[in-house]
Design a protein around this motif. Structure first.
Motif, mmCIF file in Angstrom:
data_model
loop_
_atom_site.group_PDB
_atom_site.id
_atom_site.type_symbol
_atom_site.label_atom_id
_atom_site.label_comp_id
_atom_site.label_asym_id
_atom_site.label_seq_id
_atom_site.Cartn_x
_atom_site.Cartn_y
_atom_site.Cartn_z
ATOM 1 N N ARG A 102 -90.312 22.281 -36.109
ATOM 2 C CA ARG A 102 -91.503 22.159 -37.122
ATOM 3 C C ARG A 102 -92.320 20.104 -37.205
ATOM 4 N NH1 ARG A 102 -94.205 22.694 -42.432
ATOM 5 N NH2 ARG A 102 -96.643 22.294 -41.606
ATOM 6 N N TYR A 103 -91.370 19.893 -37.949
ATOM 7 C CA TYR A 103 -92.206 18.963 -38.078
ATOM 8 C C TYR A 103 -91.654 17.503 -36.823
ATOM 9 C CZ TYR A 103 -92.103 18.378 -43.236
ATOM 10 O OH TYR A 103 -91.982 19.600 -44.233
ATOM 11 N N ARG A 104 -90.501 18.062 -35.832
ATOM 12 C CA ARG A 104 -90.844 17.431 -34.869
ATOM 13 C C ARG A 104 -92.176 17.360 -33.681
ATOM 14 N NH1 ARG A 104 -84.509 18.224 -34.180
ATOM 15 N NH2 ARG A 104 -83.998 16.647 -34.588
ATOM 16 N N ARG A 105 -92.150 18.553 -33.496
ATOM 17 C CA ARG A 105 -93.922 18.680 -32.797
ATOM 18 C C ARG A 105 -94.519 18.481 -33.999
ATOM 19 N NH1 ARG A 105 -91.991 24.777 -34.211
ATOM 20 N NH2 ARG A 105 -93.961 24.715 -35.157
ATOM 21 N N LEU A 106 -94.836 18.467 -34.966
ATOM 22 C CA LEU A 106 -96.331 17.713 -35.203
ATOM 23 C C LEU A 106 -95.882 16.155 -35.126
ATOM 24 C CD1 LEU A 106 -96.489 19.390 -38.941
ATOM 25 C CD2 LEU A 106 -97.606 20.118 -37.099
ATOM 26 N N TYR A 107 -94.797 15.802 -34.985
ATOM 27 C CA TYR A 107 -94.684 14.936 -34.840
ATOM 28 C C TYR A 107 -95.294 14.037 -33.305
ATOM 29 C CZ TYR A 107 -92.840 9.758 -33.966
ATOM 30 O OH TYR A 107 -92.667 8.391 -33.579
ATOM 31 N N LYS A 108 -95.445 14.736 -32.213
ATOM 32 C CA LYS A 108 -95.304 15.072 -30.839
ATOM 33 C C LYS A 108 -96.698 14.957 -30.968
ATOM 34 C CE LYS A 108 -91.330 16.484 -27.687
ATOM 35 N NZ LYS A 108 -90.632 17.505 -27.447
ATOM 36 N N ILE A 111 -99.159 13.561 -33.397
ATOM 37 C CA ILE A 111 -99.162 12.665 -33.598
ATOM 38 C C ILE A 111 -98.733 11.371 -32.835
ATOM 39 C CG2 ILE A 111 -99.307 11.006 -35.588
ATOM 40 C CD1 ILE A 111 -98.605 13.338 -37.388
ATOM 41 N N SER A 112 -97.970 11.817 -32.296
ATOM 42 C CA SER A 112 -98.013 10.676 -30.744
ATOM 43 C C SER A 112 -98.450 10.352 -29.798
ATOM 44 C CB SER A 112 -96.730 10.642 -30.698
ATOM 45 O OG SER A 112 -95.637 9.729 -30.224
ATOM 46 N N ASN A 113 -98.615 11.990 -29.423
ATOM 47 C CA ASN A 113 -99.393 11.840 -28.041
ATOM 48 C C ASN A 113 -100.962 12.089 -28.611
ATOM 49 O OD1 ASN A 113 -97.606 12.664 -25.563
ATOM 50 N ND2 ASN A 113 -96.667 14.029 -27.274
ATOM 51 N N THR A 114 -101.561 12.213 -29.963
ATOM 52 C CA THR A 114 -103.083 11.707 -30.025
ATOM 53 C C THR A 114 -102.654 10.302 -30.161
ATOM 54 O OG1 THR A 114 -102.584 13.721 -31.155
ATOM 55 C CG2 THR A 114 -104.089 12.007 -31.963
ATOM 56 N N ASN A 115 -102.009 10.213 -30.371
ATOM 57 C CA ASN A 115 -102.830 8.199 -31.011
ATOM 58 C C ASN A 115 -102.504 7.745 -29.324
ATOM 59 O OD1 ASN A 115 -102.457 8.134 -33.010
ATOM 60 N ND2 ASN A 115 -100.260 7.782 -33.276
ATOM 61 N N ARG A 116 -101.556 8.205 -28.333
ATOM 62 C CA ARG A 116 -102.204 6.855 -27.162
ATOM 63 C C ARG A 116 -103.156 8.422 -26.115
ATOM 64 N NH1 ARG A 116 -96.159 10.444 -25.813
ATOM 65 N NH2 ARG A 116 -94.447 8.747 -26.070
ATOM 66 N N CYS A 146 -107.637 18.172 -28.737
ATOM 67 C CA CYS A 146 -107.278 19.759 -29.421
ATOM 68 C C CYS A 146 -105.961 20.326 -28.335
ATOM 69 C CB CYS A 146 -108.501 20.065 -28.499
ATOM 70 S SG CYS A 146 -110.043 19.599 -29.890
ATOM 71 N N ARG A 147 -106.328 19.678 -27.008
ATOM 72 C CA ARG A 147 -105.472 19.906 -25.906
ATOM 73 C C ARG A 147 -103.565 20.107 -26.030
ATOM 74 N NH1 ARG A 147 -101.752 18.510 -22.313
ATOM 75 N NH2 ARG A 147 -101.607 16.248 -23.002
ATOM 76 N N VAL A 148 -103.597 18.505 -27.080
ATOM 77 C CA VAL A 148 -102.507 17.500 -27.257
ATOM 78 C C VAL A 148 -102.324 18.639 -29.080
ATOM 79 C CG1 VAL A 148 -101.298 16.118 -29.020
ATOM 80 C CG2 VAL A 148 -102.787 15.343 -26.514
ATOM 81 N N VAL A 149 -102.815 19.031 -29.528
ATOM 82 C CA VAL A 149 -102.130 20.011 -30.382
ATOM 83 C C VAL A 149 -102.127 21.266 -30.385
ATOM 84 C CG1 VAL A 149 -103.695 20.461 -33.266
ATOM 85 C CG2 VAL A 149 -103.817 17.757 -32.376
#
Length: 135
Positions: free
Chosen positions: A77-83, A85-90, A106-109
């Motif tokens: 779960r933490y890894r999914r959330l990190y991904k 967040i990382s893709n949101t930053n991009r 929304c798509r990234v989340v």
């Protein structure tokens, strides 16, 4: 070579057991219900063989994996959330306008965060939240 087993007050000869090879070890996982609690357990079983190779018994161990499985799921779960967040930053770095950014977030989340739905709302002058993007 003769061994002795001490039980019942008398000594009885027993057959010496040879080493167990890794090929003979059987591992399986399953859920069991113990006193109303569902536990995830691992069963490790292997035959015991005498010096002639005949099976004379088995050894079975059970190990409670419940906490390990919960920790693994939490880590996933933490890894999914990190991904997410990382893709949101991009998306923030690549975005040219607010509406495109909100749709991309929304798509990234949903795609990376493991959520089934995401939406972004913006309050109007009266403080009423209006949905501006969803995915």
């Amino acid at each position: 070579m003769e061994g002795r087993w001490w039980g019942g007050g008398s000594a009885r000869p027993c057959v010496p057991v040879v080493d167990i090879t890794e090929r003979e070890v059987i591992r399986s996982e399953r859920q069991i219900n113990v006193d109303g609690k569902v536990l995830q357990v691992e069963k490790i079983a292997s035959p015991l063989r005498d010096t002639t190779g005949h099976m004379v018994g088995t050894v079975e161990f059970f190990r409670d994996l419940t906490h390990k499985k919960k920790a693994e799921e939490k880590l996933r779960r933490y890894r999914r959330l990190y991904k997410a967040i990382s893709n949101t930053n991009r998306a923030i770095m690549a975005s040219n306008d607010r509406d495109t950014l909100f749709r991309e977030i929304c798509r990234v989340v949903v795609a990376y965060g493991g959520f089934c739905l995401a939406w972004v709302g913006v309050p109007d002058a009266d403080g009423v939240l209006s949905r501006v993007a969803y995915g």
